[in-house]
Design an enzyme around this catalytic site. Structure first.
Site, short mmCIF file in Angstrom:
data_model
loop_
_atom_site.label_atom_id
_atom_site.label_comp_id
_atom_site.label_asym_id
_atom_site.label_seq_id
_atom_site.Cartn_x
_atom_site.Cartn_y
_atom_site.Cartn_z
N THR A 134 0.84 -1.19 0.00
CA THR A 134 0.00 0.00 0.00
C THR A 134 0.88 1.24 0.00
OG1 THR A 134 -1.83 1.17 1.05
CG2 THR A 134 -0.37 -0.07 2.52
N GLU A 135 0.46 2.24 -0.78
CA GLU A 135 1.28 3.42 -1.04
C GLU A 135 1.74 4.12 0.23
OE1 GLU A 135 -1.48 2.45 -2.63
OE2 GLU A 135 -1.92 3.78 -4.31
N ASN A 136 0.89 4.05 1.28
CA ASN A 136 1.22 4.78 2.50
C ASN A 136 2.19 4.04 3.41
OD1 ASN A 136 -1.20 3.15 2.72
ND2 ASN A 136 -1.30 3.82 4.83
#
Lengths: 239, 223
Positions: free
Chosen positions: B48-50
């Site tokens: 996930t990007e975060n």
């Protein structure tokens, strides 16, 4: 060396009118709610600081945090990748009325622009946004048969970030995915102000575990029980 | 009314092509559903990007940790072997070609592999998130989508009319009617619903469908 300061008020006193302020967090994870609210309180009491340019992945949610900053009228422009949330009223209303600016940046480009500023790299090339509206006006170059868009560093006057542990020299750890943009912003700002859940003596954080070295940090204030944005929104809190 | 796959069934079909141990990013919303249908014996590692690799399912209600969320801001859990990292490292994984697969939603996909999935035009508040980064770097960039819009217009087109997310980036499309690869800037039909004729499918597609060998049957469980 002791970078700790006693109060939130002292922590946000360095923010001046028109400054670019990076604020850590992705959604609620890592959002330094107490620093933000102290800044809003100062603006409401004194009329300053105003006309701020705020850099964050998002543009606030509900009626607290960055959304409350926008509501208060102290923000002139947002630099972000995704100005939407479960309750984006604060930004949306001002934006559609033409009362706040927006620089929309793809998320990975936003992160890299901030990192580049912290690393002293004025520009770099990325494949992201090539051939799209967000590349309009930017130089393009070909490397090994692929096209890349030139992006410039993104600096700030101040970064406000939230850490888990800090020692008195400013070495930081983060909580899980609350890390996100904060280590990058700490590098890219002229002054980095940190709220940490706990401040410990130097040596109490294992050097192997330090995520942001203290060289990137200027001031640390302890906020022992920080509010979490999602909880405040669920409770319907408005600042 | 033509029989077509549900969103859940499209997600199931896309999941069948993810190999054991693949590093995968699923776009927020509909593509997140793909994680539910990993074939038995295979375990992908989701990014996930975060800043999390190897996150797991949503926690029980009341057990959310709001420092542990995905790019859609939903609470997640961790699988053994999970890792945290900052945003620049996260997008180094994306742009640096380290992900095996990215699966994204779409408004339109052109036969050249151009994708439009971030903006429906100049109205409202624009938001791009990580979409423009994700279309570059993953070894396979797949799209899952209805074959046509709510109004019945083709979403697979000659040229995108909406603002582009990326140029020549999509390699495979899983739709409610077919599985289509993009090869040398053309649509190549790989599988179609058994109940549908080639001509029917072509009439719902905005660019020519090429055939390369046998067309497979797109069959999925009821779910």
């Amino acid at each position: 060396m002791d970078k700790t300061i006693a109060s939130l008020a002292e922590a946000v006193a360095i923010v001046e009118n028109g400054m670019t302020v990076m604020i850590g967090g992705f959604g609620g994870a890592g959002a330094p709610i107490e620093l933000i609210h102290e800044l809003i309180d100062r603006f409401r009491a004194t009329g300053a600081p105003h006309d701020l340019i705020v850099v964050n992945n998002n543009a606030g949610n509900g009626r607290i945090g960055i959304a409350a900053m926008i509501d208060s009228g102290m923000v002139a422009k947002m630099v972000c990748s995704f100005p939407r949330s479960s309750d984006p009223r604060a930004f949306t209303e001002r934006y559609l009325a033409g009362n706040i600016g927006l620089e929309l940046v793809p998320q990975g480009t936003l992160a890299e622009r901030i990192r580049a500023a912290g690393a002293g790299i004025p520009a770099f090339y990325t494949p992201t946004s090539y051939g799209t509206d967000l590349a309009a006006g930017k130089p393009v170059a070909e490397f090994e048969g692929r096209h890349y868009v030139q992006e410039r560093w993104l600096k700030a006057d101040v970064a406000l970030i939230k850490a888990e542990l800090a020692d008195r020299q400013g070495n930081l750890t983060f909580s899980k995915a609350a890390r996100n943009f904060s280590p990058l912003m700490a590098m890219a700002a002229g002054r980095t102000v940190v709220q940490a859940r706990k401040i410990v003596e130097p040596g109490m954080i294992d050097p192997e575990m330090v995520v942001t070295p203290g060289i990137f940090v200027d001031a640390v204030v302890e906020v022992a029980a920080p509010a979490q944005e999602e909880e405040l929104i669920r409770q319907g809190v408005a600042r | 009314m033509i029989a077509k796959l549900t969103s859940t069934q499209i997600a199931w079909r896309a999941a069948q092509d993810i190999e054991d141990g693949a590093y995968v990013n699923l776009g927020i919303g509909f593509p997140e559903m793909v994680a539910r249908f990993q074939p038995a014996g295979r375990q992908a590692i989701f990014h996930t990007e975060n800043g999390i690799l190897n996150f797991g399912e949503a926690p029980k209600k009341g057990e959310e940790d709001w420092d542990l969320i995905n790019a859609g801001k939903k609470a997640v859990t961790l699988n053994p072997g999970a890792a945290f990292f900052h945003h620049a490292d996260s997008f180094a994984m994306v742009r640096g070609g380290h992900l095996d697969v990215a699966i994204l939603g779409a408004y339109e996909v052109a036969e050249t592999g151009d994708l439009a999935n971030w903006s429906t035009g100049p109205k409202g508040v624009p938001a791009v998130g990580g979409a423009m980064d994700l279309v570059h770097g993953a070894k396979r960039v797949a799209v899952i989508t209805d074959h046509v819009t709510k109004e019945g217009c083709p979403k697979l087109v000659k040229n995108c009319s909406l603002p582009l997310t990326g140029v020549r980036c999509v390699t495979r499309i899983y739709t409610s009617l077919a599985v289509i690869d993009i090869v040398a800037l053309r649509f190549v039909l790989r599988e179609k619903l058994p109940s549908m004729s080639f001509d029917e499918l072509q009439s719902l597609t905005g660019a020519e469908l090429l055939v390369d060998g046998e067309i497979g049957l797109l069959t999925v469980p009821e779910l």
